[in-house]
Design a protein around this motif. Structure first.
Motif, PDB file in Angstrom:
ATOM      1  N   GLY A 171      14.074 -20.967 -42.885  1.00 44.60           N
ATOM      2  CA  GLY A 171      14.356 -22.270 -42.309  1.00 44.60           C
ATOM      3  C   GLY A 171      13.678 -22.449 -40.966  1.00 44.60           C
ATOM      4  O   GLY A 171      13.591 -21.503 -40.171  1.00 44.60           O
TER       5      GLY A 171
ATOM      6  N   GLU B 222      15.800 -21.624 -51.040  1.00 47.76           N
ATOM      7  CA  GLU B 222      15.409 -22.665 -50.092  1.00 47.76           C
ATOM      8  C   GLU B 222      16.627 -23.347 -49.492  1.00 47.76           C
ATOM      9  O   GLU B 222      16.683 -23.590 -48.277  1.00 47.76           O
ATOM     10  CB  GLU B 222      14.509 -23.693 -50.775  1.00 47.76           C
ATOM     11  CG  GLU B 222      13.134 -23.172 -51.162  1.00 47.76           C
ATOM     12  CD  GLU B 222      13.134 -22.362 -52.453  1.00 47.76           C
ATOM     13  OE1 GLU B 222      12.116 -21.717 -52.753  1.00 47.76           O
ATOM     14  OE2 GLU B 222      14.160 -22.373 -53.170  1.00 47.76           O
ATOM     15  N   ASP B 223      17.626 -23.664 -50.318  1.00 44.67           N
ATOM     16  CA  ASP B 223      18.840 -24.286 -49.797  1.00 44.67           C
ATOM     17  C   ASP B 223      19.591 -23.336 -48.871  1.00 44.67           C
ATOM     18  O   ASP B 223      20.113 -23.739 -47.833  1.00 44.67           O
ATOM     19  CB  ASP B 223      19.757 -24.721 -50.942  1.00 44.67           C
ATOM     20  CG  ASP B 223      19.318 -26.015 -51.590  1.00 44.67           C
ATOM     21  OD1 ASP B 223      18.812 -26.891 -50.870  1.00 44.67           O
ATOM     22  OD2 ASP B 223      19.466 -26.162 -52.814  1.00 44.67           O
TER      23      ASP B 223
ATOM     24  N   ALA C 164      18.147 -23.078 -45.371  1.00 43.45           N
ATOM     25  CA  ALA C 164      18.330 -24.270 -44.536  1.00 43.45           C
ATOM     26  C   ALA C 164      19.609 -24.209 -43.708  1.00 43.45           C
ATOM     27  O   ALA C 164      19.795 -25.004 -42.782  1.00 43.45           O
ATOM     28  CB  ALA C 164      18.342 -25.522 -45.417  1.00 43.45           C
TER      29      ALA C 164
ATOM     30  N   SER D  11      22.626 -28.894 -48.285  1.00 39.68           N
ATOM     31  CA  SER D  11      21.805 -28.192 -47.304  1.00 39.68           C
ATOM     32  C   SER D  11      20.977 -29.150 -46.466  1.00 39.68           C
ATOM     33  O   SER D  11      20.377 -28.736 -45.479  1.00 39.68           O
ATOM     34  CB  SER D  11      20.860 -27.221 -48.009  1.00 39.68           C
ATOM     35  OG  SER D  11      19.878 -27.940 -48.754  1.00 39.68           O
TER      36      SER D  11
ATOM     37  N   LEU E 143      18.214 -30.252 -47.227  1.00 41.60           N
ATOM     38  CA  LEU E 143      16.815 -29.856 -47.358  1.00 41.60           C
ATOM     39  C   LEU E 143      15.967 -31.058 -47.743  1.00 41.60           C
ATOM     40  O   LEU E 143      16.188 -31.681 -48.775  1.00 41.60           O
ATOM     41  CB  LEU E 143      16.689 -28.758 -48.420  1.00 41.60           C
ATOM     42  CG  LEU E 143      15.285 -28.241 -48.724  1.00 41.60           C
ATOM     43  CD1 LEU E 143      14.660 -27.648 -47.471  1.00 41.60           C
ATOM     44  CD2 LEU E 143      15.336 -27.205 -49.841  1.00 41.60           C
ATOM     45  N   LYS E 144      14.996 -31.385 -46.909  1.00 43.37           N
ATOM     46  CA  LYS E 144      14.148 -32.556 -47.133  1.00 43.37           C
ATOM     47  C   LYS E 144      12.708 -32.196 -47.442  1.00 43.37           C
ATOM     48  O   LYS E 144      11.967 -33.017 -47.989  1.00 43.37           O
ATOM     49  CB  LYS E 144      14.184 -33.470 -45.903  1.00 43.37           C
ATOM     50  CG  LYS E 144      15.536 -34.112 -45.648  1.00 43.37           C
ATOM     51  CD  LYS E 144      15.942 -35.013 -46.794  1.00 43.37           C
ATOM     52  CE  LYS E 144      17.286 -35.666 -46.542  1.00 43.37           C
ATOM     53  NZ  LYS E 144      17.726 -36.480 -47.691  1.00 43.37           N
ATOM     54  N   GLU E 145      12.285 -30.992 -47.076  1.00 44.91           N
ATOM     55  CA  GLU E 145      10.872 -30.653 -47.248  1.00 44.91           C
ATOM     56  C   GLU E 145      10.710 -29.145 -47.384  1.00 44.91           C
ATOM     57  O   GLU E 145      11.284 -28.381 -46.616  1.00 44.91           O
ATOM     58  CB  GLU E 145      10.082 -31.166 -46.033  1.00 44.91           C
ATOM     59  CG  GLU E 145       8.591 -31.040 -46.153  1.00 44.91           C
ATOM     60  CD  GLU E 145       7.871 -31.611 -44.947  1.00 44.91           C
ATOM     61  OE1 GLU E 145       6.633 -31.487 -44.901  1.00 44.91           O
ATOM     62  OE2 GLU E 145       8.542 -32.170 -44.050  1.00 44.91           O
ATOM     63  N   VAL E 146       9.908 -28.728 -48.358  1.00 46.75           N
ATOM     64  CA  VAL E 146       9.552 -27.320 -48.533  1.00 46.75           C
ATOM     65  C   VAL E 146       8.054 -27.189 -48.305  1.00 46.75           C
ATOM     66  O   VAL E 146       7.255 -27.886 -48.932  1.00 46.75           O
ATOM     67  CB  VAL E 146       9.924 -26.813 -49.936  1.00 46.75           C
ATOM     68  CG1 VAL E 146       9.474 -25.361 -50.117  1.00 46.75           C
ATOM     69  CG2 VAL E 146      11.430 -26.920 -50.174  1.00 46.75           C
TER      70      VAL E 146
ATOM     71  N   LYS F 284      16.461 -30.915 -43.037  1.00 42.57           N
ATOM     72  CA  LYS F 284      15.922 -29.585 -42.802  1.00 42.57           C
ATOM     73  C   LYS F 284      14.568 -29.374 -43.480  1.00 42.57           C
ATOM     74  O   LYS F 284      14.293 -29.905 -44.553  1.00 42.57           O
ATOM     75  CB  LYS F 284      16.904 -28.522 -43.335  1.00 42.57           C
ATOM     76  CG  LYS F 284      18.226 -28.480 -42.593  1.00 42.57           C
ATOM     77  CD  LYS F 284      18.075 -27.943 -41.183  1.00 42.57           C
ATOM     78  CE  LYS F 284      17.562 -26.523 -41.192  1.00 42.57           C
ATOM     79  NZ  LYS F 284      17.434 -25.984 -39.795  1.00 42.57           N
TER      80      LYS F 284
ATOM     81  N   VAL G  83      12.066 -26.171 -44.757  1.00 47.14           N
ATOM     82  CA  VAL G  83      12.089 -24.749 -45.106  1.00 47.14           C
ATOM     83  C   VAL G  83      10.705 -24.328 -45.578  1.00 47.14           C
ATOM     84  O   VAL G  83      10.036 -25.062 -46.313  1.00 47.14           O
ATOM     85  CB  VAL G  83      13.132 -24.474 -46.216  1.00 47.14           C
ATOM     86  CG1 VAL G  83      12.948 -23.074 -46.819  1.00 47.14           C
ATOM     87  CG2 VAL G  83      14.548 -24.617 -45.659  1.00 47.14           C
TER      88      VAL G  83
ATOM     89  N   LYS H 252       8.570 -21.851 -47.860  1.00 47.36           N
ATOM     90  CA  LYS H 252       8.671 -20.984 -49.035  1.00 47.36           C
ATOM     91  C   LYS H 252       7.661 -19.850 -48.882  1.00 47.36           C
ATOM     92  O   LYS H 252       6.477 -20.097 -48.698  1.00 47.36           O
ATOM     93  CB  LYS H 252       8.388 -21.790 -50.307  1.00 47.36           C
ATOM     94  CG  LYS H 252       8.540 -20.992 -51.597  1.00 47.36           C
ATOM     95  CD  LYS H 252       8.298 -21.922 -52.787  1.00 47.36           C
ATOM     96  CE  LYS H 252       8.349 -21.157 -54.100  1.00 47.36           C
ATOM     97  NZ  LYS H 252       9.683 -20.593 -54.359  1.00 47.36           N
TER      98      LYS H 252
END
Length: 326
Positions: free
Chosen positions: A38, A117-118, A121, A294, A296-299, A320, A322, A324
């Motif tokens: 994250g 990923e979650d 975050a 989480s 999570l908006k962008e990887v 958030k 993250v 990868k």
């Protein structure tokens, strides 16, 4: 192994993925094969000034999710292949790498329902929000609360946790993020860019003020927030203390609470470090049950981290980001 290397303080915008030696776990430690990391403002903030405990090249990245690759001496709870997530020690090398080291007692198990990923975050922002609400405030006595910056990490997790606990939640955000913050659970969202936040809070509360404020914005913001506290109210601050003298003694009798999550490693001792895992377990359980998002908006990929940190520094990122790794 490959790692995103910081070669000196202030050079975080120039970080590149390079080869570095794979670390080995010591007693009570785990070697983690990193799957996701994250991004947090603390990355660029600490990298700007550096730290006297660092040796260069340094590796940033505090919020790590991955798989146990090897266990050090004395580790009995964890085994190779376990899925884990943790908030790392700011003084040590972090997770923007293929492998990194974690303290075995500070990691949490990732439920199968939760992705790497979650999970990545959560820690810095999520544990900070959890600590603010459940470790600092007398949360069972709180009915109304202002959580600033509901579109951000700490604010977004705080809004969710407060609403899950049945509180009346007021948050602040720019107008474009109002619906998003309401979707997280906020009852009211105030546009801090063109509204008088204090006046709106007093209007919403019928002139009484709120029982608590959580401020992760700035010292100026936490000082301004004192005016929206009710009698015996509480303020939790993350980015600097308010000007305490603003409220005369023996009037509102407020309580002040400081949050510094990373101090668990530097000053808190074993009990505080273990509590990081306790908070992680609680939040991961809520996520596995579908009660917590989480945000999570962008990887992104590891090499994209410096540019993403620049966007974070502009303070207009929603949710958030993250990286990868695997």
């Amino acid at each position: 192994m490959k790692a995103l290397l910081l070669h000196d303080k202030g050079l975080w915008k120039e970080m590149k993925v390079e080869e570095i030696q794979t670390p080995q776990p010591g007693e009570g430690e785990l070697l983690i094969e990193v799957h996701a990391v994250g991004l947090n403002p603390v990355d660029y903030k600490t990298a700007t000034n550096g730290n006297p405990n660092w040796t260069y090249p340094h590796v940033l990245g505090l919020d790590v999710a991955g798989v146990v690759a090897e266990t050090g001496d004395g580790v009995t709870r964890w085994k190779k292949g376990d899925r884990v997530v943790y908030h790392g020690n700011l003084l040590k090398k972090g997770g923007y790498a293929e492998y990194t080291i974690a303290q075995a007692h500070a990691v949490s198990r990732i439920p199968q329902e939760v992705s790497f990923e979650d999970a990545a975050a959560i820690p810095t922002a999520g544990y900070t929000a959890y600590q603010a609400l459940y470790r600092k405030l007398p949360f069972d006595q709180i009915e109304s609360i202002v959580i600033h910056g509901g579109a951000g990490g700490v604010g977004g997790f705080g809004v969710q946790l407060a609403k899950l606990a049945g509180k009346t939640v007021i948050s602040t955000a720019s107008s474009s993020n109002h619906e998003y913050v309401k979707s997280l659970g906020a009852d009211y969202v105030i546009d801090y860019t063109n509204e008088d936040v204090v006046a709106r809070v007093m209007e919403i509360t019928g002139g009484h003020g709120v029982d608590a404020v959580v401020d992760a914005v700035s010292r100026q913001s936490s000082t301004a927030s004192l005016d929206m506290l009710g009698y015996m109210g509480h303020i939790v601050y993350i980015s600097g203390p308010p000007e305490f003298t603003k409220i005369p003694g023996f009037t509102k009798v407020p309580s002040y609470h400081e949050i510094a999550l990373g101090a668990a490693y530097q000053h808190g001792g074993l009990k505080a470090e273990k509590d990081l895992a306790v908070m992680g377990d609680a939040m991961l359980s809520l996520m596995a049950e579908g009660k917590l998002t989480s945000m999570l908006k962008e990887v992104i990929q590891l090499e994209e981290v410096p540019a993403a940190l620049e966007r974070l520094a502009e303070r207009h990122v929603k949710g958030k980001i993250v990286a990868k790794v695997k």
